[in-house]
Design a protein around this motif. Structure first.
Motif, PDB file in Angstrom:
ATOM      1  N   GLU A  93       0.857  -1.189   0.000  1.00 12.41           N
ATOM      2  CA  GLU A  93       0.000   0.000   0.000  1.00 12.41           C
ATOM      3  C   GLU A  93       0.892   1.237   0.000  1.00 12.41           C
ATOM      4  OE1 GLU A  93      -3.937  -0.051   2.073  1.00 12.41           O
ATOM      5  OE2 GLU A  93      -2.946  -1.589   3.287  1.00 12.41           O
ATOM      6  N   GLY A  94       0.312   2.357  -0.433  1.00  8.05           N
ATOM      7  CA  GLY A  94       1.065   3.602  -0.462  1.00  8.05           C
ATOM      8  C   GLY A  94       1.792   3.778  -1.786  1.00  8.05           C
ATOM      9  N   THR A  95       2.416   4.924  -1.964  1.00  9.54           N
ATOM     10  CA  THR A  95       3.053   5.293  -3.226  1.00  9.54           C
ATOM     11  C   THR A  95       4.563   5.227  -3.115  1.00  9.54           C
ATOM     12  OG1 THR A  95       1.208   6.744  -3.808  1.00  9.54           O
ATOM     13  CG2 THR A  95       3.275   7.092  -4.981  1.00  9.54           C
ATOM     14  N   ARG A  96       5.158   4.617  -4.111  1.00  7.79           N
ATOM     15  CA  ARG A  96       6.614   4.509  -4.183  1.00  7.79           C
ATOM     16  C   ARG A  96       7.078   5.091  -5.509  1.00  7.79           C
ATOM     17  NH1 ARG A  96      10.903   1.421  -1.039  1.00  7.79           N
ATOM     18  NH2 ARG A  96      12.732   1.945  -2.268  1.00  7.79           N
ATOM     19  N   ASN A  97       8.156   5.877  -5.472  1.00  8.40           N
ATOM     20  CA  ASN A  97       8.695   6.499  -6.670  1.00  8.40           C
ATOM     21  C   ASN A  97       9.808   5.639  -7.244  1.00  8.40           C
ATOM     22  OD1 ASN A  97      10.631   8.432  -8.186  1.00  8.40           O
ATOM     23  ND2 ASN A  97       8.760   9.629  -7.976  1.00  8.40           N
ATOM     24  N   PHE A  98       9.674   5.313  -8.524  1.00 15.34           N
ATOM     25  CA  PHE A  98      10.703   4.555  -9.228  1.00 15.34           C
ATOM     26  C   PHE A  98      11.168   5.374 -10.430  1.00 15.34           C
ATOM     27  CE2 PHE A  98       8.153   1.208  -7.189  1.00 15.34           C
ATOM     28  CZ  PHE A  98       9.147   0.444  -6.588  1.00 15.34           C
TER      29      PHE A  98
END
Length: 227
Positions: A93-98
């Protein structure tokens, strides 16, 4: 962003030189048209759920060996990977930057399968413009409407064309990228794709057909969508 589709549900998302590989499963490698070496330059790997058509342990090990890319996944997959000596970082869950790409992770419900337990599965909203619900056509996703691109499973034991069309008709994306079709013969896939093109065109939705027949990396197995 560039999205490259390989056989079945294997995708590479690329932006500014960063490549994220998602779901290199056994159907992707089954005929030898795709090899782990093609993913030697990926920067990160996401596995959405434990089913072998999305997670091929032997090929994943080789890809990690070649690329050194970290793996991101959910608890069930991470436990299975740990038993094989593969480390993973949880992303449920949540946002991850790649590499400038924002992947918002969310639990999604896998469609039922005959005599199979429902696996833990993670879907994604990417850059707020792409919905990838993996192997889900669940009505809980109907609230995500009018998105730019829907990555849509079109062929599986868990669905038929009417279910697929109803799901996409409700979401009303501008574009559709078909996935989960790696076990279909080329002549059959072409026919089904054309059927979907006709259906969605009437609603102003562009259904993108993979290129060519099952011949080489320049035709069937690579599909590029620039967004």
């Amino acid at each position: 962003m560039k999205i490259t589709k390989y056989i079945h549900s294997c995708l590479v998302f690329e932006q500014d030189g960063f490549k994220l590989l998602m779901d290199p499963g056994n159907y992707t490698f089954a005929e030898g048209l795709v090899k782990p070496e093609e993913f030697a330059d990926v920067s990160a790997i996401i596995i959405t759920h434990i089913h072998p058509d999305h997670l091929d342990m032997d090929h994943l090990k080789k890809i990690i060996e070649l690329s050194g890319a970290p793996v991101f996944t959910n608890n069930q997959v991470a436990d299975a990977l740990e038993k094989q000596g593969i480390g993973a970082e949880l992303l449920t869950e949540g946002t991850r930057n790649f590499g400038g790409m924002a992947f918002k992770a969310m639990p999604v419900i896998h469609m039922p399968l005959l005599d199979n337990l429902i696996p833990e599965m993670t879907g994604f909203i990417i850059n707020n413009t792409i919905l990838h619900a993996v192997d889900s056509l669940d009505s809980s996703l109907y609230q995500i409407k009018n998105i730019e691109l829907l990555i849509l499973p079109i062929m599986a034991p868990f669905c038929n064309e009417l279910q697929v069309a109803q799901f996409a008709d409700t979401i009303q994306p501008k574009h559709i990228l078909p996935v989960h079709d790696g076990f279909g013969k080329s002549f059959f896939l072409k026919q089904r794709h054309q059927n979907y093109v006709k259906h969605f065109e009437a609603q102003g939705i562009q259904f993108h057909q993979p290129l060519g027949g099952r011949v080489s990396a320049e035709t069937e197995i690579v599909f590029k969508f620039n967004l």
